[in-house]
Scaffold this active site. Structure first.
Site, PDB file in Angstrom:
ATOM      1  N   VAL A 183       0.861  -1.176   0.090  1.00  0.00           N
ATOM      2  CA  VAL A 183       0.033   0.015  -0.140  1.00  0.00           C
ATOM      3  C   VAL A 183       0.900   1.206  -0.210  1.00  0.00           C
ATOM      4  O   VAL A 183       0.654   2.138  -0.678  1.00  0.00           O
ATOM      5  CB  VAL A 183      -0.988  -0.022   1.128  1.00  0.00           C
ATOM      6  CG1 VAL A 183      -1.822   1.131   1.329  1.00  0.00           C
ATOM      7  CG2 VAL A 183      -1.827  -1.178   0.944  1.00  0.00           C
ATOM      8  N   TYR A 184       1.769   1.236   0.843  1.00  0.00           N
ATOM      9  CA  TYR A 184       2.804   2.341   0.882  1.00  0.00           C
ATOM     10  C   TYR A 184       3.505   2.676  -0.711  1.00  0.00           C
ATOM     11  O   TYR A 184       3.443   3.721  -1.063  1.00  0.00           O
ATOM     12  CB  TYR A 184       3.953   2.064   1.704  1.00  0.00           C
ATOM     13  CG  TYR A 184       5.078   3.359   1.916  1.00  0.00           C
ATOM     14  CD1 TYR A 184       4.707   4.423   2.372  1.00  0.00           C
ATOM     15  CD2 TYR A 184       6.268   2.916   1.659  1.00  0.00           C
ATOM     16  CE1 TYR A 184       5.713   5.217   2.657  1.00  0.00           C
ATOM     17  CE2 TYR A 184       7.240   3.977   1.313  1.00  0.00           C
ATOM     18  CZ  TYR A 184       7.079   5.210   1.935  1.00  0.00           C
ATOM     19  OH  TYR A 184       7.883   6.219   1.989  1.00  0.00           O
ATOM     20  N   SER A 185       3.765   1.366  -1.023  1.00  0.00           N
ATOM     21  CA  SER A 185       4.553   1.560  -2.690  1.00  0.00           C
ATOM     22  C   SER A 185       3.343   2.180  -3.727  1.00  0.00           C
ATOM     23  O   SER A 185       3.600   2.851  -4.506  1.00  0.00           O
ATOM     24  CB  SER A 185       4.831   0.242  -3.024  1.00  0.00           C
ATOM     25  OG  SER A 185       5.843  -0.443  -2.409  1.00  0.00           O
ATOM     26  N   LYS A 188       3.099   5.814  -3.134  1.00  0.00           N
ATOM     27  CA  LYS A 188       4.184   6.810  -3.650  1.00  0.00           C
ATOM     28  C   LYS A 188       4.105   6.820  -5.113  1.00  0.00           C
ATOM     29  O   LYS A 188       4.387   7.780  -5.805  1.00  0.00           O
ATOM     30  CB  LYS A 188       5.506   6.283  -3.103  1.00  0.00           C
ATOM     31  CG  LYS A 188       5.704   6.393  -1.476  1.00  0.00           C
ATOM     32  CD  LYS A 188       5.525   7.745  -1.289  1.00  0.00           C
ATOM     33  CE  LYS A 188       5.764   8.091   0.274  1.00  0.00           C
ATOM     34  NZ  LYS A 188       5.889   9.749   0.541  1.00  0.00           N
TER      35      LYS A 188
END
Length: 285
Positions: A183-185, A188
């Site tokens: 999810v972070y990827s 970003k």
């Protein structure tokens, strides 16, 4: 599996209620007086309580910029502001209306924003299948949604002035997609696409967009997520190194900046040889 502040140091609030919308109150400004108009250049830096945000604020202060610093921890913001004329505006950008309230308060305080450095963010590590839905929402809300809403609130004043720059803080995770940081990827990577699209829209307005992509940075991000940095091939970057890159990118009106510069390689390999790229990612990613 933990939800953590990112390299941009989005610190836990003293008040555990994360979604209560509160109006940012400047530490050194009469909120109810008439709007001021500063002659000095003004930078609004989010995630400024520590890490990359704090280092970026200090770098801009060295060149005489007036600073507006945002984060959720007033004490840490005041430490960042120490020795400068900075105004601190503690606020939760993930709260409903948080970006709008911050932008309004910042513009009321100084009358202008020449540079927005959107550094606030948080991360989560662990298998995506085990990630709570609430944490999916929290990462996307702060890392992507709140950033877009803040840019939307600040941008009209920059366009009207015919100058300004939006600095968005990406991550190597958004370039290659890191396992157990799905999810972070995604957040970003979304910022990267947003930066490119917005840059095209703003051609001819005098307003620029800079996308900064750092590698692993020596901040509280790694210990907070419950997993120390385990990279054996590259060392951790210092927040000051990333801040210096941000500063140079703003000074020279650069569209993109990678720290270190070799981080441009994965994207090129992916475009030219996607099969090789995935084999390398499976082995080293």
């Amino acid at each position: 599996m933990t939800l953590t502040g990112s390299g941009s140091a989005y610190d836990p609030p003293a008040d555990p209620a994360p979604h209560r919308a509160t109006t940012p109150v400047p530490a050194r400004v009469n909120q109810y007086g008439p709007p001021r108009r500063l002659d000095r250049r003004v930078a609004l830096v989010t995630g400024a309580s520590s890490g990359i945000g704090a280092a970026t604020a200090r770098r801009f202060a060295l060149d005489g910029w007036h600073l507006i610093l945002n984060g959720r921890d007033r004490h840490r913001l005041e430490q960042t502001a120490s020795g400068t004329s900075a105004v601190v505006l503690p606020a939760d950008l993930a709260a409903p209306g948080g970006p709008r309230l911050l932008a309004q308060s910042a513009l009321h305080t100084t009358g202008r924003i020449d540079v927005l450095v959107a550094g606030a963010g948080l991360g989560w590590t662990g298998p995506f299948a085990a990630m709570p839905h609430t944490d999916i929402d929290r990462v996307l809300t702060l890392d992507l949604n709140a950033t877009l809403h803040l840019v939307r609130e600040v941008l009209p004043s920059m366009i009207a002035a015919g100058r300004g720059r939006v600095v968005l803080l990406g991550s190597v995770a958004g370039c290659v997609g890191l396992r157990e940081e799905a999810v972070y990827s995604a957040a970003k990577a979304g910022l990267a696409a947003f930066a490119e699209a917005l840059r095209q829209e703003l051609r001819g307005t005098g307003v620029g967009v800079t996308f900064v992509v750092p590698g692993a940075v020596d901040t509280a991000f790694h210990p907070r997520r419950g997993r120390p940095y385990d990279g054996t091939r590259t060392g951790l970057l210092s927040p000051g190194c990333v801040a210096g890159t941000i500063w140079e990118a703003v000074r020279h009106d650069r569209d993109e900046a990678y720290v270190p510069t070799w981080l441009t390689v994965p994207g090129r390999v992916r475009g030219l040889a996607p099969g090789l790229y995935r084999r390398l990612l499976n082995r080293f990613g």
